[in-house]
Write a protein that holds these residues in place. Structure first.
Motif, mmCIF file in Angstrom:
data_model
loop_
_atom_site.group_PDB
_atom_site.id
_atom_site.type_symbol
_atom_site.label_atom_id
_atom_site.label_comp_id
_atom_site.label_asym_id
_atom_site.label_seq_id
_atom_site.Cartn_x
_atom_site.Cartn_y
_atom_site.Cartn_z
ATOM 1 N N LYS A 10 -25.546 -9.349 -7.534
ATOM 2 C CA LYS A 10 -25.781 -9.071 -6.240
ATOM 3 C C LYS A 10 -24.851 -9.185 -5.098
ATOM 4 N N THR A 11 -24.140 -10.361 -5.182
ATOM 5 C CA THR A 11 -22.980 -11.010 -4.312
ATOM 6 C C THR A 11 -21.766 -10.293 -4.935
ATOM 7 N N TRP A 12 -21.529 -9.894 -5.768
ATOM 8 C CA TRP A 12 -20.485 -9.347 -6.376
ATOM 9 C C TRP A 12 -19.768 -8.336 -5.305
ATOM 10 N N PRO A 13 -20.155 -7.284 -4.770
ATOM 11 C CA PRO A 13 -19.799 -6.303 -3.813
ATOM 12 C C PRO A 13 -19.564 -7.054 -2.527
ATOM 13 N N LEU A 14 -20.255 -7.912 -2.076
ATOM 14 C CA LEU A 14 -19.835 -8.590 -0.748
ATOM 15 C C LEU A 14 -18.652 -9.359 -1.162
ATOM 16 N N LEU A 15 -18.509 -10.260 -2.306
ATOM 17 C CA LEU A 15 -17.346 -10.911 -2.427
ATOM 18 C C LEU A 15 -16.128 -9.982 -2.575
ATOM 19 N N ALA A 16 -16.190 -8.672 -3.218
ATOM 20 C CA ALA A 16 -15.097 -7.956 -3.422
ATOM 21 C C ALA A 16 -14.704 -7.361 -2.037
ATOM 22 N N GLY A 17 -15.553 -7.316 -1.309
ATOM 23 C CA GLY A 17 -15.376 -6.468 0.238
ATOM 24 C C GLY A 17 -14.785 -7.608 0.906
ATOM 25 N N LEU A 18 -15.187 -8.870 0.838
ATOM 26 C CA LEU A 18 -14.531 -9.934 1.610
ATOM 27 C C LEU A 18 -12.984 -10.223 1.047
ATOM 28 N N ALA A 19 -12.703 -9.826 -0.139
ATOM 29 C CA ALA A 19 -11.429 -10.087 -0.721
ATOM 30 C C ALA A 19 -10.425 -8.973 -0.129
ATOM 31 N N ALA A 20 -11.058 -7.558 -0.058
ATOM 32 C CA ALA A 20 -10.102 -6.532 0.310
ATOM 33 C C ALA A 20 -10.093 -6.805 1.720
ATOM 34 N N LEU A 21 -11.083 -7.415 2.686
ATOM 35 C CA LEU A 21 -10.634 -7.438 3.958
ATOM 36 C C LEU A 21 -9.582 -8.568 4.299
ATOM 37 N N TRP A 22 -9.576 -9.566 3.220
ATOM 38 C CA TRP A 22 -8.736 -10.743 3.348
ATOM 39 C C TRP A 22 -7.220 -10.039 3.058
ATOM 40 N N ALA A 23 -7.222 -9.319 2.012
ATOM 41 C CA ALA A 23 -6.074 -8.653 1.514
ATOM 42 C C ALA A 23 -5.403 -7.810 2.806
ATOM 43 N N ARG A 24 -6.280 -6.970 3.508
ATOM 44 C CA ARG A 24 -5.744 -6.158 4.574
ATOM 45 C C ARG A 24 -5.252 -7.031 5.837
ATOM 46 N N LEU A 25 -6.028 -8.232 6.077
ATOM 47 C CA LEU A 25 -5.486 -8.629 7.216
ATOM 48 C C LEU A 25 -4.093 -9.684 6.666
ATOM 49 N N GLU A 26 -4.111 -9.950 5.770
ATOM 50 C CA GLU A 26 -2.750 -10.545 4.998
ATOM 51 C C GLU A 26 -1.644 -9.616 5.279
ATOM 52 N N VAL A 27 -1.894 -8.284 4.882
ATOM 53 C CA VAL A 27 -0.984 -7.284 4.874
ATOM 54 C C VAL A 27 -0.462 -6.997 6.488
ATOM 55 N N ALA A 28 -1.516 -6.942 7.200
ATOM 56 C CA ALA A 28 -1.426 -6.874 8.707
ATOM 57 C C ALA A 28 -0.501 -8.114 9.204
ATOM 58 N N ARG A 29 -0.724 -9.145 8.903
ATOM 59 C CA ARG A 29 -0.237 -10.303 9.458
ATOM 60 C C ARG A 29 1.515 -10.311 9.066
ATOM 61 N N ALA A 30 1.732 -9.886 7.568
ATOM 62 C CA ALA A 30 2.874 -9.683 7.400
ATOM 63 C C ALA A 30 3.786 -8.531 8.038
ATOM 64 N N LEU A 31 3.085 -7.491 8.082
ATOM 65 C CA LEU A 31 3.675 -6.670 8.859
ATOM 66 C C LEU A 31 3.918 -6.968 10.425
ATOM 67 N N GLY A 32 3.022 -7.836 11.114
ATOM 68 C CA GLY A 32 3.180 -8.158 12.442
ATOM 69 C C GLY A 32 4.479 -9.373 12.498
ATOM 70 N N ARG A 33 4.582 -10.132 11.315
ATOM 71 C CA ARG A 33 5.721 -11.112 11.284
ATOM 72 C C ARG A 33 7.114 -10.192 11.008
ATOM 73 N N ALA A 34 7.237 -9.144 10.447
ATOM 74 C CA ALA A 34 8.399 -8.444 10.285
ATOM 75 C C ALA A 34 8.518 -7.826 11.634
ATOM 76 N N GLN A 35 7.611 -7.274 12.582
ATOM 77 C CA GLN A 35 8.086 -6.517 13.500
ATOM 78 C C GLN A 35 8.343 -7.458 14.655
ATOM 79 N N VAL A 36 7.828 -8.694 14.553
ATOM 80 C CA VAL A 36 8.327 -9.906 15.298
ATOM 81 C C VAL A 36 9.887 -10.176 15.356
ATOM 82 N N ARG A 37 10.187 -10.205 13.940
ATOM 83 C CA ARG A 37 11.554 -10.368 13.551
ATOM 84 C C ARG A 37 12.461 -9.411 13.956
ATOM 85 N N GLN A 38 11.922 -8.196 13.853
ATOM 86 C CA GLN A 38 12.834 -6.798 14.187
ATOM 87 C C GLN A 38 12.877 -6.815 15.673
ATOM 88 N N SER A 39 11.778 -7.126 16.375
ATOM 89 C CA SER A 39 11.923 -7.165 17.992
ATOM 90 C C SER A 39 12.805 -8.208 18.607
#
Length: 87
Positions: A10-39
């Motif tokens: 029952k909790t597996w889809p919730l955990l998978a969704g949280l993992a996907a959300l966490w991964a997207r946030l990490e990617v967004a943070r990495a892109l933000g850091r790259a943008q800050v360095r470029q700026s």
């Protein structure tokens, strides 16, 4: 004590969704850091260009002052010649 199999299923889809959300946030943070360095790099480059343009403007102002002084000298010389010819 470990959760039973039904609870895990029952909790597996919730955990998978949280993992996907966490991964997207990490990617967004990495892109933000790259943008800050470029700026920061772009800002440094622009500051250097502004510095160069500022120095060029100062040199042009000095040259303009010299030209004005030379023209005044020519004007005085022409006035003296005109006075001598007019007499």
């Amino acid at each position: 004590m470990l959760p039973d199999w039904e609870t895990l299923q029952k909790t597996w889809p919730l955990l998978a969704g949280l993992a996907a959300l966490w991964a997207r946030l990490e990617v967004a943070r990495a892109l933000g850091r790259a943008q800050v360095r470029q700026s920061a790099t772009d800002l440094t480059r622009l500051e250097a260009r502004v510095d160069t343009m500022d120095k060029a403007a100062q040199n042009q102002a000095i040259q303009l002052g010299r030209i004005e002084e030379a023209l005044k000298g020519v004007g005085h010389t022409l006035e003296r010649i005109d006075r001598k010819i007019g007499n």
